[in-house]
Design a protein around this motif. Structure first.
Motif, PDB file in Angstrom:
ATOM      1  N   TRP A   2       0.841  -1.186   0.000  1.00 37.43           N
ATOM      2  CA  TRP A   2       0.000   0.000   0.000  1.00 37.43           C
ATOM      3  C   TRP A   2       0.881   1.242   0.000  1.00 37.43           C
ATOM      4  CZ3 TRP A   2      -5.046  -0.621  -0.778  1.00 37.43           C
ATOM      5  CH2 TRP A   2      -5.641  -1.836  -0.420  1.00 37.43           C
ATOM      6  N   GLY A   3       0.422   2.296  -0.671  1.00 30.57           N
ATOM      7  CA  GLY A   3       1.188   3.535  -0.684  1.00 30.57           C
ATOM      8  C   GLY A   3       1.326   4.119   0.708  1.00 30.57           C
ATOM      9  N   LYS A   4       0.234   4.087   1.493  1.00 31.74           N
ATOM     10  CA  LYS A   4       0.223   4.574   2.869  1.00 31.74           C
ATOM     11  C   LYS A   4      -0.645   3.638   3.696  1.00 31.74           C
ATOM     12  CE  LYS A   4       0.622   9.443   1.481  1.00 31.74           C
ATOM     13  NZ  LYS A   4      -0.028  10.782   1.513  1.00 31.74           N
ATOM     14  N   VAL A  43     -14.674  -0.298 -12.311  1.00 29.75           N
ATOM     15  CA  VAL A  43     -13.836  -1.158 -11.471  1.00 29.75           C
ATOM     16  C   VAL A  43     -12.474  -1.360 -12.124  1.00 29.75           C
ATOM     17  CG1 VAL A  43     -13.588  -3.484 -10.513  1.00 29.75           C
ATOM     18  CG2 VAL A  43     -15.798  -2.322 -10.392  1.00 29.75           C
ATOM     19  N   PHE A  44     -12.467  -1.550 -13.447  1.00 26.79           N
ATOM     20  CA  PHE A  44     -11.209  -1.713 -14.186  1.00 26.79           C
ATOM     21  C   PHE A  44     -10.325  -0.480 -14.025  1.00 26.79           C
ATOM     22  CE2 PHE A  44      -8.900  -0.788 -18.139  1.00 26.79           C
ATOM     23  CZ  PHE A  44      -7.999  -1.850 -18.144  1.00 26.79           C
ATOM     24  N   LEU A  45     -10.904   0.712 -14.132  1.00 27.03           N
ATOM     25  CA  LEU A  45     -10.125   1.935 -13.994  1.00 27.03           C
ATOM     26  C   LEU A  45      -9.507   2.049 -12.602  1.00 27.03           C
ATOM     27  CD1 LEU A  45     -12.374   4.603 -15.803  1.00 27.03           C
ATOM     28  CD2 LEU A  45     -10.313   3.464 -16.681  1.00 27.03           C
ATOM     29  N   VAL A  46     -10.262   1.621 -11.583  1.00 28.47           N
ATOM     30  CA  VAL A  46      -9.755   1.689 -10.209  1.00 28.47           C
ATOM     31  C   VAL A  46      -8.598   0.727  -9.991  1.00 28.47           C
ATOM     32  CG1 VAL A  46     -10.344   1.302  -7.785  1.00 28.47           C
ATOM     33  CG2 VAL A  46     -11.956   2.491  -9.277  1.00 28.47           C
ATOM     34  N   LYS A  82      -1.979  -0.037  -5.769  1.00 24.16           N
ATOM     35  CA  LYS A  82      -1.618   1.383  -5.657  1.00 24.16           C
ATOM     36  C   LYS A  82      -2.797   2.269  -6.069  1.00 24.16           C
ATOM     37  CE  LYS A  82       2.911   0.966  -4.738  1.00 24.16           C
ATOM     38  NZ  LYS A  82       3.584   1.498  -3.547  1.00 24.16           N
ATOM     39  N   SER A  83      -3.371   1.992  -7.238  1.00 27.11           N
ATOM     40  CA  SER A  83      -4.495   2.807  -7.703  1.00 27.11           C
ATOM     41  C   SER A  83      -5.734   2.564  -6.857  1.00 27.11           C
ATOM     42  CB  SER A  83      -4.790   2.514  -9.180  1.00 27.11           C
ATOM     43  OG  SER A  83      -5.078   1.141  -9.394  1.00 27.11           O
ATOM     44  N   SER A 106     -16.914  -4.175  -4.648  1.00 22.31           N
ATOM     45  CA  SER A 106     -16.569  -4.818  -5.915  1.00 22.31           C
ATOM     46  C   SER A 106     -15.067  -4.790  -6.169  1.00 22.31           C
ATOM     47  CB  SER A 106     -17.297  -4.135  -7.076  1.00 22.31           C
ATOM     48  OG  SER A 106     -18.680  -4.312  -6.985  1.00 22.31           O
ATOM     49  N   VAL A 107     -14.433  -3.664  -5.843  1.00 19.20           N
ATOM     50  CA  VAL A 107     -12.983  -3.535  -6.030  1.00 19.20           C
ATOM     51  C   VAL A 107     -12.251  -4.560  -5.182  1.00 19.20           C
ATOM     52  CG1 VAL A 107     -11.012  -2.030  -5.521  1.00 19.20           C
ATOM     53  CG2 VAL A 107     -12.983  -1.124  -6.755  1.00 19.20           C
TER      54      VAL A 107
END
Length: 593
Positions: A41-43, A223-226, A232-233, A397-398
């Protein structure tokens, strides 16, 4: 009850045995793969927000109010809070701890009890089943969001072809009478216009409603974009997915509590019907609500925690997420029951529980019906309600999609994360379109029961037995101490070793004693539908014994008992992913013997 399988390396001989059997031991991971740097995770706060987005979802806003409505309002709240503390929180901590400790996905985490790795496979199947129909619910939510921007809410009025229809926006008079078979415009709109439902499953499923398939594809694209850049995204998106719904929920809460009659509904929500508290069905409802609200026993929490720093203070995160989950359910209950109270006031009904029909259709029938009766800006409140539902759904969903794509990526490192997500999205759109046919809601209920609920209950017991009794509570506590530098208090030990497994086992027994074959409303499913359903159950459960036999068969040993004992001891690769930490961990095990 921890038995003889608690220690991984009880002797140097056992360690040498595993080394000699490296090529045949399916549990042994290749050294390079085990020590490969895992994405993080980034943070730390992104992990926390992602867990909030996962666990605080449709289960709180959509499912909790109608379960409470069906189980006596306040009579349900008390068992719900008790079960969340004694079952939900301990299991959440258990799964989060094992994921963070091992940095392994929800299947590989069973390397601590190799013979039970099939449990993880079955849980991934149950998760995938949930993902297929969850996406269809998201499509329906988008459809209602789209309709909310019309000049007049389409479910508030009756169409000429709808017989015995009661408009949702009609002024109710004391002398008004309606036919016994009359239905609200909100119900008829959902059945005849949105899903174009058939009378029963015997009429077949039909072709998908194509505008809903378009919304389904759009939902999967989001969901794909996320997820296209991996965790990270997803971590960056978690800020919106976790915080934004609360802004809308507070707006709805303020609006609902300012409506005439609202406090009558809130009073019903918090007033226990004491005679119902002793009913096993109410406790069963509380357990299943916690079960599906927190998303325990599905592997999602293990997956998210596997991307954590090794020393992340997960105890803090567990308390925040589980407390927030409970708070959100109660907040949503106040909001929704406030609306129900207003509706009862408008209709001149004394009993709040009779103003809407509890059940899965609440989100797309009862809620729209109630909102359409708002005298001020019903389109606005309809839009923000469905925006909230959709954002909550995307968060879950993510996470569920990530559980599947993480396993794909871990087993096929050369596959790029966007390729894995795109593959899942395409397959999810194809399968999800089945639930968007005129007979799709009947299929959904069948698939949910046989492919998810039934499988998850059985595997939940296997998970607790494996982690708490075979791997052992003492070993779990020692692992937490090695990872975080302190021993969890007595509460966790008593819950893991006794209270949580007993409660889950009791509710499973209740489930099987009062087991009822699902029906399609007033109609029975055809025999072939149940055959398909049991096949789904078999697919989810067969990996459990199959993997167990496979692990036992390939273990070295002069007798079957020696093979069995070996298969229930942790694999040599079990432990922290970092090689330096893994070495220290093994040394700590030897020194404690």
């Amino acid at each position: 009850m921890e038995g003889t399988f608690n220690h991984a390396f009880s002797s140097q001989e056992n360690s040498q045995e595993v080394d000699n059997n490296f090529n045949k031991d399916p549990e042994k991971e290749a050294t390079n793969a085990s020590h490969q740097e895992r994405e993080k995770w980034g943070k730390d706060i992104e992990f926390l927000f992602s867990c909030i987005a996962l666990s605080v979802g449709l289960g709180n806003i959509w499912r909790f109010p109608f379960v409470a409505l069906a189980n006596g309002g306040g009579a349900f709240v008390i068992p719900y809070v008790i079960v969340l503390v004694l079952v939900g929180r301990p299991v959440y901590f258990l799964e989060m701890m094992l994921g963070q400790f091992s940095n392994k996905n929800s299947v590989a985490v069973y390397n601590c009890v190799p013979a039970l790795r099939g449990v993880g496979v079955g849980q991934v199947f149950a998760t995938s089943v949930v993902l297929t129909y969850y996406s269809s619910i998201m499509a329906l939510t988008l459809r209602y969001l789209y309709d909310s921007f019309r000049s007049e809410l389409p479910w508030s009025i009756c169409r000429p072809e709808w017989e015995n229809c009661i408009p949702a926006n009609i002024e109710i008079s004391e002398n008004a009478t309606w036919p016994s078979d009359a239905r609200s415009s909100a119900e008829l709109y959902f059945l005849k216009d949105v899903i174009q439902a058939k009378d029963n499953i015997l009429d077949g499923t039909g072709w998908p409603v194509w505008n809903l398939v378009g919304f389904l594809a759009l939902s999967w694209f989001i969901v794909f974009l996320v997820l296209m850049k991996g965790i990270k995204s997803a971590g960056k998106a978690s800020y919106v997915l976790a915080i934004f719904p609360y802004t809308i929920l507070l707006v709805l809460l303020i609006r609902s509590l300012t409506l005439p009659g609202a406090f009558k509904g809130v009073q019903y929500f918090f007033t226990p019907q004491w005679e119902k508290i002793v009913q096993p069905s109410v406790w069963y409802a509380a357990v299943t609500q916690v079960f599906f609200s927190l998303n325990i026993f599905f592997g999602n929490i293990v997956m998210y925690a596997s991307y954590n720093r090794f020393d992340n203070k997960l105890y803090r995160d567990v308390n925040i997420v589980t407390s927030l989950d409970m708070f959100t359910s109660l907040l949503a209950g106040c909001t929704i029951f406030g609306i129900f109270g207003h509706l009862a006031h408008e209709l001149g009904v004394e009993d709040v529980s009779t103003v809407v029909a509890p059940g899965p259709g609440l989100a797309f029938i009862s809620y729209p019906f109630a909102i359409s009766r708002f005298t001020f800006a019903p389109q606005l409140f309809s839009a923000i309600f469905f925006i909230m539902l959709y954002v909550l759904g995307v968060g879950t969903s993510v996470a569920v999609t990530s559980t599947v794509t993480t396993i794909i990526k871990d087993n096929f490192p050369n596959v790029k994360i966007w390729q894995a997500v795109l593959s899942v999205a395409v397959i999810g759109t194809i399968i999800g379109s089945v639930y968007l046919t005129p007979g799709g809601q009947s299929v959904l209920e069948l698939v949910d029961f046989y492919g998810s609920t039934f499988v998850a209950f059985i595997l939940a017991i296997a998970e607790l037995v494996g982690f708490c009794y075979i791997y052992g509570v003492n070993r779990l506590l020692n692992d937490v101490n090695f990872m975080l530098g302190y021993h969890p208090n007595f509460f966790w030990k008593i819950c893991w070793g006794f209270i949580t497994p007993i409660l889950i086992a009791a509710i499973a027994i209740y489930f099987f004693i009062f087991f009822e074959i699902p029906t399609d409303g007033h109609y029975e499913y055809p025999a072939v539908a149940h055959v398909i359903g049991w096949c789904l159950t078999a697919i989810g459960l067969i990996p459990f014994p199959l993997f167990a036999f496979y692990r036992i068969y390939y273990r070295k040993g002069d007798t079957w008992w020696e093979k069995i004992k070996s298969a229930f001891k942790p694999a040599e690769s079990w432990g922290p992913r970092d090689p330096i930490l893994l070495k220290k961990y093994k040394e700590s095990l030897y020194s404690s013997e």
